[in-house]
Design an enzyme around this catalytic site. Structure first.
Site, PDB file in Angstrom:
ATOM      1  CG  ASN A  63      57.637 104.424  11.287  1.00  0.00           C
ATOM      2  OD1 ASN A  63      57.751 104.813  10.120  1.00  0.00           O
ATOM      3  ND2 ASN A  63      56.801 103.459  11.653  1.00  0.00           N
TER       4      ASN A  63
ATOM      5  N   GLY B  85      49.447 105.890  17.837  1.00  0.00           N
ATOM      6  CA  GLY B  85      48.695 107.027  17.316  1.00  0.00           C
ATOM      7  C   GLY B  85      47.422 107.340  18.085  1.00  0.00           C
TER       8      GLY B  85
ATOM      9  CB  SER C 282      50.969 107.309  22.427  1.00  0.00           C
ATOM     10  OG  SER C 282      49.922 107.046  21.514  1.00  0.00           O
TER      11      SER C 282
ATOM     12  CG  HIS D 248      54.934  99.582  11.895  1.00  0.00           C
ATOM     13  ND1 HIS D 248      53.573  99.816  11.928  1.00  0.00           N
ATOM     14  CD2 HIS D 248      55.487 100.452  12.767  1.00  0.00           C
ATOM     15  CE1 HIS D 248      53.325 100.796  12.795  1.00  0.00           C
ATOM     16  NE2 HIS D 248      54.481 101.193  13.325  1.00  0.00           N
TER      17      HIS D 248
ATOM     18  CE  LYS E 226      53.649 105.125  12.493  1.00  0.00           C
ATOM     19  NZ  LYS E 226      52.513 104.773  13.341  1.00  0.00           N
TER      20      LYS E 226
ATOM     21  CD  GLU F 231      51.038 102.307  11.193  1.00  0.00           C
ATOM     22  OE1 GLU F 231      51.919 102.775  10.449  1.00  0.00           O
ATOM     23  OE2 GLU F 231      50.727 102.821  12.292  1.00  0.00           O
TER      24      GLU F 231
ATOM     25  CD  GLU G 206      55.920 100.586  17.035  1.00  0.00           C
ATOM     26  OE1 GLU G 206      56.369 101.721  17.207  1.00  0.00           O
ATOM     27  OE2 GLU G 206      55.382 100.223  15.962  1.00  0.00           O
TER      28      GLU G 206
HETATM   29  P1  13P Z   1      53.023 107.006  17.368  1.00  0.00           P
HETATM   30  O1  13P Z   1      54.278 107.432  18.093  1.00  0.00           O
HETATM   31  O2  13P Z   1      52.504 108.036  16.415  1.00  0.00           O
HETATM   32  O3  13P Z   1      52.000 106.452  18.294  1.00  0.00           O
HETATM   33  O4  13P Z   1      53.463 105.779  16.398  1.00  0.00           O
HETATM   34  C1  13P Z   1      54.184 104.734  16.930  1.00  0.00           C
HETATM   35  C2  13P Z   1      54.651 103.881  15.810  1.00  0.00           C
HETATM   36  O5  13P Z   1      53.884 103.191  15.182  1.00  0.00           O
HETATM   37  C3  13P Z   1      56.080 103.941  15.470  1.00  0.00           C
HETATM   38  O6  13P Z   1      56.439 102.923  14.597  1.00  0.00           O
END
Ligand code: 13P
Length: 245
Positions: free
Chosen positions: A8, A166, A205, A90, A10, A92, A160
């Site tokens: 992803n 992150g 992560s 997601h 983003k 976010e 997640e």
């Molecule tokens: P990270 O791998 O950067 O922690 O992000 C995970 C994520 O949100 C994937 O959709």
């Protein structure tokens, strides 16, 4: 469908980043699991044009097939680019855009109608985990967001934990195991035997250095990777770890 390594991107990447998609493609062979990259919408068409083993997905879609929704993109339009996946719900999106489980279910239905595979995301906050609410939250998000007609052919679920995204923090393998076992059991109850074939991804992560451990957990079928999917250097070791699992 079970093993899947999904990236992803983003809100990262410009056309220059397509070289990473090419570089990842160049490292893949027939023994590798399915790989999908979800770049920003601006890169869907050129990413699809690269071809090769990598599938391409979007990061969100609207629940309507067309209409007056400035700035949004429909599942049909995503499918029209050649993409075959779309991430739905997601955290976010839930946080930045106030998306509810009802909206996420409608988006997943729109994705299915357009022939896309929906990667539906669920996960608890740190406060919910500390309050012992993790499995309740996951159960509510699953029943609220996953369409009744989900199958192993059109749906992937990504667990997640929001506090792991992150941050460099990763749940213990026991915590991942508990969540994924729970998810599989819930899906078997609601969707029947086909749920055994639904890919359950862990996200938060994931890196080359922890991928082997994470993929050793029984009901972990792959990963949804953010930061470490942005370069071939970081993503390929995760894909290879999944190949070995
Ligand atoms: P990270 O791998 O950067 O922690 O992000 C995970 C994520 O949100 C994937 O959709």
């Amino acid at each position: 469908m079970r093993k899947l390594a999904a990236g992803n991107w983003k809100m990262n990447g410009t056309r220059a980043s397509l070289s990473e998609v090419k570089a990842i493609n160049a490292e893949l062979d027939d023994t590798d699991p399915a790989v999908v990259i979800c770049p920003p919408v601006s890169l869907l068409i050129p990413a699809c044009d690269i071809g090769g083993k990598i599938g391409i997905g979007a990061q969100d879609c609207h629940m309507a097939s067309s209409g007056a929704h400035t700035g949004d993109i429909s599942a049909n339009q995503i499918a029209d680019t050649g993409a075959t996946y779309v991430i739905i719900g997601h955290s976010e999106r839930r946080t930045d855009h106030g998306e509810t489980s009802d909206m996420i279910k409608a988006k997943a239905q729109a994705a299915h109608k357009a022939g896309l595979i929906a990667i539906v995301c669920i996960g608890e906050t740190l406060a919910e985990r500390e309050a012992g609410e993790t499995l309740n939250v996951l159960g509510q998000q699953m029943s609220g967001s996953i369409p009744d007609v989900a199958t192993s052919q059109n749906t992937v679920i990504a667990y997640e934990p929001i506090w792991a995204i992150g941050t460099g923090l990763v749940p213990t393998l026991d915590q991942i195991d508990e969540a994924h076992r729970f998810m599989r059991a819930e899906l078997l109850t609601t969707l029947g035997a086909d749920a055994q074939n639904i890919s359950l991804l862990y996200g938060g992560s994931v890196k080359g250095s922890n991928a082997d451990d994470i993929f050793s957990v029984a009901d972990v079928d792959g990963a949804l990777v953010g930061g470490a999917s942005l370069s071939a250097h970081d993503f390929v070791p995760i894909i290879k770890a999944l190949s070995r699992a």
